[in-house]
Structure formats: structure tokens, C-alpha cells
Design a protein around this motif. Structure first.
Motif, short mmCIF file in Angstrom:
data_model
loop_
_atom_site.label_atom_id
_atom_site.label_comp_id
_atom_site.label_asym_id
_atom_site.label_seq_id
_atom_site.Cartn_x
_atom_site.Cartn_y
_atom_site.Cartn_z
N GLY A 97 9.10 0.60 14.42
CA GLY A 97 9.90 -0.44 14.94
C GLY A 97 9.67 -1.86 14.80
N SER A 98 8.65 -2.21 14.38
CA SER A 98 7.99 -3.50 14.17
C SER A 98 8.53 -3.73 12.78
CB SER A 98 6.55 -3.56 14.25
OG SER A 98 5.83 -2.88 13.28
N VAL A 99 7.36 -4.99 12.14
CA VAL A 99 8.22 -5.42 10.95
C VAL A 99 7.22 -4.51 9.85
CG1 VAL A 99 5.93 -6.69 10.74
CG2 VAL A 99 8.06 -7.48 9.54
N ALA A 100 6.69 -3.41 10.30
CA ALA A 100 5.83 -2.46 9.31
C ALA A 100 6.57 -1.86 8.26
CB ALA A 100 5.13 -1.45 10.08
N VAL A 101 7.94 -1.63 8.40
CA VAL A 101 8.52 -0.82 7.37
C VAL A 101 8.98 -1.84 6.46
CG1 VAL A 101 10.78 0.02 6.86
CG2 VAL A 101 9.50 1.00 8.74
N ALA A 102 9.28 -3.09 6.75
CA ALA A 102 9.61 -4.16 5.81
C ALA A 102 8.38 -4.58 5.12
CB ALA A 102 10.27 -5.49 6.69
N ILE A 103 7.23 -4.64 5.77
CA ILE A 103 6.01 -4.87 5.04
C ILE A 103 5.98 -3.77 3.87
CG2 ILE A 103 3.54 -5.16 5.34
CD1 ILE A 103 3.70 -6.30 7.75
N VAL A 104 6.21 -2.48 4.32
CA VAL A 104 5.88 -1.72 3.17
C VAL A 104 6.42 -2.09 1.99
CG1 VAL A 104 6.19 0.83 2.65
CG2 VAL A 104 5.07 0.09 4.70
N ALA A 105 8.06 -2.09 2.25
CA ALA A 105 8.92 -2.52 1.05
C ALA A 105 8.37 -3.82 0.33
CB ALA A 105 10.47 -2.79 1.77
N LEU A 106 7.86 -4.70 1.05
CA LEU A 106 7.52 -6.14 0.35
C LEU A 106 6.32 -5.77 -0.53
CD1 LEU A 106 7.38 -9.13 0.35
CD2 LEU A 106 5.86 -9.09 2.17
N VAL A 107 5.40 -4.97 -0.17
CA VAL A 107 4.33 -4.61 -0.96
C VAL A 107 4.44 -3.82 -2.08
CG1 VAL A 107 2.16 -3.22 -1.14
CG2 VAL A 107 2.34 -4.84 1.00
N THR A 108 5.66 -3.12 -1.84
CA THR A 108 6.34 -2.22 -2.94
C THR A 108 6.97 -3.21 -4.03
OG1 THR A 108 6.47 -0.35 -1.51
CG2 THR A 108 7.47 -0.17 -3.45
N PHE A 109 7.50 -4.23 -3.46
CA PHE A 109 8.41 -5.05 -4.02
C PHE A 109 7.81 -5.96 -5.15
CE2 PHE A 109 11.20 -8.98 -4.15
CZ PHE A 109 12.41 -8.30 -4.57
N ARG A 110 6.37 -6.42 -4.85
CA ARG A 110 5.87 -7.55 -5.42
C ARG A 110 4.53 -7.04 -6.01
NH1 ARG A 110 7.86 -12.74 -3.92
NH2 ARG A 110 6.13 -13.63 -4.94
N ASP A 111 4.52 -6.97 -7.43
CA ASP A 111 3.24 -6.51 -8.08
C ASP A 111 2.00 -7.71 -7.73
OD1 ASP A 111 4.75 -4.45 -9.29
OD2 ASP A 111 5.21 -5.74 -11.07
N GLU A 112 2.21 -8.74 -7.83
CA GLU A 112 1.25 -9.66 -7.61
C GLU A 112 0.67 -9.60 -6.38
OE1 GLU A 112 -1.71 -12.40 -8.18
OE2 GLU A 112 -0.41 -11.51 -9.70
N LEU A 113 1.52 -9.34 -5.38
CA LEU A 113 1.17 -9.17 -3.87
C LEU A 113 0.19 -7.86 -3.64
CD1 LEU A 113 0.84 -9.61 -0.79
CD2 LEU A 113 2.94 -8.51 -0.62
N ARG A 114 0.38 -6.85 -4.38
CA ARG A 114 -0.47 -5.74 -4.45
C ARG A 114 -1.67 -6.00 -5.15
NH1 ARG A 114 4.59 -3.37 -5.95
NH2 ARG A 114 3.48 -3.02 -8.06
N ALA A 115 -1.35 -6.78 -6.40
CA ALA A 115 -2.93 -7.08 -6.93
C ALA A 115 -3.77 -7.84 -5.91
CB ALA A 115 -2.57 -7.59 -7.93
N LEU A 117 -3.67 -7.67 -2.60
CA LEU A 117 -4.05 -6.85 -1.50
C LEU A 117 -5.33 -6.10 -1.86
CD1 LEU A 117 -0.77 -6.08 0.36
CD2 LEU A 117 -2.62 -7.76 1.07
N ARG A 118 -5.32 -5.62 -3.16
CA ARG A 118 -6.52 -4.70 -3.72
C ARG A 118 -7.82 -5.32 -3.80
NH1 ARG A 118 -3.97 -1.70 -2.09
NH2 ARG A 118 -2.49 -0.39 -3.26
N GLU A 119 -8.00 -6.70 -3.72
CA GLU A 119 -9.07 -7.41 -3.53
C GLU A 119 -9.78 -7.21 -2.30
OE1 GLU A 119 -8.10 -11.62 -4.12
OE2 GLU A 119 -7.11 -11.20 -6.28
N THR A 120 -9.24 -6.99 -1.21
CA THR A 120 -9.70 -6.85 -0.10
C THR A 120 -9.47 -5.44 0.69
OG1 THR A 120 -7.96 -8.09 1.13
CG2 THR A 120 -9.93 -9.18 0.44
N TRP A 121 -8.21 -4.73 0.12
CA TRP A 121 -7.83 -3.36 0.64
C TRP A 121 -7.73 -2.59 -0.52
CZ3 TRP A 121 -6.86 -3.31 6.06
CH2 TRP A 121 -6.23 -2.24 6.32
#
Length: 196
Positions: A97-115, A117-121
Motif C-alpha cells: 500500500g506504500s510506494v513499493a509497487v511504484a518503486i518496482v515499476a521505476l526500477v523495471t523502467f530505468r536501465d541505468e537505475l538498475r545498473a 543499484l547493482r553496485e550496492t544491491w
């Protein structure tokens, strides 16, 4: 001579603005201009605090994951109280019910963001993997108290709850699932895992 008014806790102000935009407009609406406009500050403010917009987004996602620590502690603290299914149903609804679902979509949407995040996650989508760990830790605490079967694979159950919860809540623009729908999912995942 000062060029503007000092902004207190600029990172939090920008992160809160990103929350509102994600919830309202989804990942496609989240731009540096939209964030600074929503936060009520000049565009340059974001770039003074972050290397670039993807660095901002990576820190935003990790900050929202860190905020789950309090929720995880509260859920672990609920072990032995109420029912396991009620505790998990409430926690599942709170996560999604929080922003979590939108964050999942955001991470899926942006290749550079995933890259970034992989540096620390190293694996998974941060909010989802953190939620799975939270549910697994709670179930382990309940197992230690004898309310969950000794042979229950609590980590797999935690991941199943997250996957099922995400499917329930994935359409951020639709009607959210009812508490009964969430409870049915939890009951189904826990079949055979609860001690009578």
C-alpha cells in the motif's frame, strides 16, 4: 549575497517529492524537473546533492528500503501475538500500500537505475527482496515460538508472500485488493506451515 533561502533536509524533501510523483504519475512522470518542481526548489539543487538523476533515484530507492527497517522490527515484535495470518496480512498490505509497487515499476523502467543499484544491491528489486527478508525473519521468529512448523522453509514462504502480494497490488491505478483478498493469499501461502 545569498541567492535563495536555505532548504533544510534537502534530500528528504526531494525524496518525498519523488514519492508523491511516483504515486500520482508513475515512473514515466518522474523526471529531475518534476522532482524539483514538486519539492519547490531550483533544478540545480538536485544536481548539487547528487551526481546525476540516476544517482538521485538510486539513493531514493535505497532510502525507501531503509525505511522498511521500522516495519520489519514491528512485525518481528508482533511474533507470538495475534495470529500469524493476521500479522502477515497487515504487513503485506502495508508494504504494497506504500510506494513499493511504484518503486518496482521505476526500477523495471530505468536501465541505468538498475545498473546503479547493482553496485550496492546485488540481486532482485530492493523493496521486494527486503520485504521477503522481513517476512522470512518474522516467520522464523514464529517458528522459534512454535507457531510455525519446525520444518517450514520460512525464506521461501516470505518470497511467496512478496510475489503473491505484488501480483495483487501490481495495477497501481486500479482498485486495491480487499483485506479478504489479501488474507486469502496469506492463508494459501501458509497452508501446511502453521502449527495447529
Amino acid at each position: 549575497m545569498p541567492t535563495g533561502i536555505a532548504i533544510r533536509d534537502v534530500r528528504e524533501q526531494l525524496f518525498d517529492a519523488a514519492d508523491r510523483i511516483l504515486l500520482r504519475d508513475g515512473p514515466s512522470g518522474l523526471t529531475s524537473r518534476a522532482v524539483t518542481t514538486e519539492a519547490g526548489c531550483a533544478k540545480g539543487v538536485l544536481h548539487r546533492h547528487f551526481e546525476d538523476f540516476d544517482a538521485f533515484l538510486a539513493q531514493f530507492v535505497l532510502d525507501r528500503v531503509d525505511r522498511m527497517d521500522a516495519q520489519a522490527a514491528a512485525l518481528r515484535g508482533a511474533a507470538g501475538t495475534g495470529t500469524v495470518a493476521d500479522n502477515l496480512s497487515g504487513a503485506l498490505a502495508a508494504v504494497f500500500g506504500s510506494v513499493a509497487v511504484a518503486i518496482v515499476a521505476l526500477v523495471t523502467f530505468r536501465d541505468e537505475l538498475r545498473a546503479r543499484l547493482r553496485e550496492t544491491w546485488p540481486a532482485g528489486v530492493p523493496v521486494l527482496t527486503e520485504a521477503a527478508v522481513m517476512f522470512g525473519a518474522y516467520l522464523a521468529a514464529e517458528r522459534d515460538l512454535g507457531r510455525v512448523a519446525a520444518d517450514a522453509d520460512v525464506d521461501t514462504l516470505g518470497a511467496m508472500l512478496v510475489g503473491s502480494g505484488h501480483l495483487l497490488y501490481a495495477d497501481r491505478t486500479g482498485t486495491p485488493p480487499t483485506p479478504d483478498a489479501v488474507r486469502r493469499v496469506v492463508d494459501t501461502v501458509l497452508v501446511g506451515a502453521l502449527r495447529a
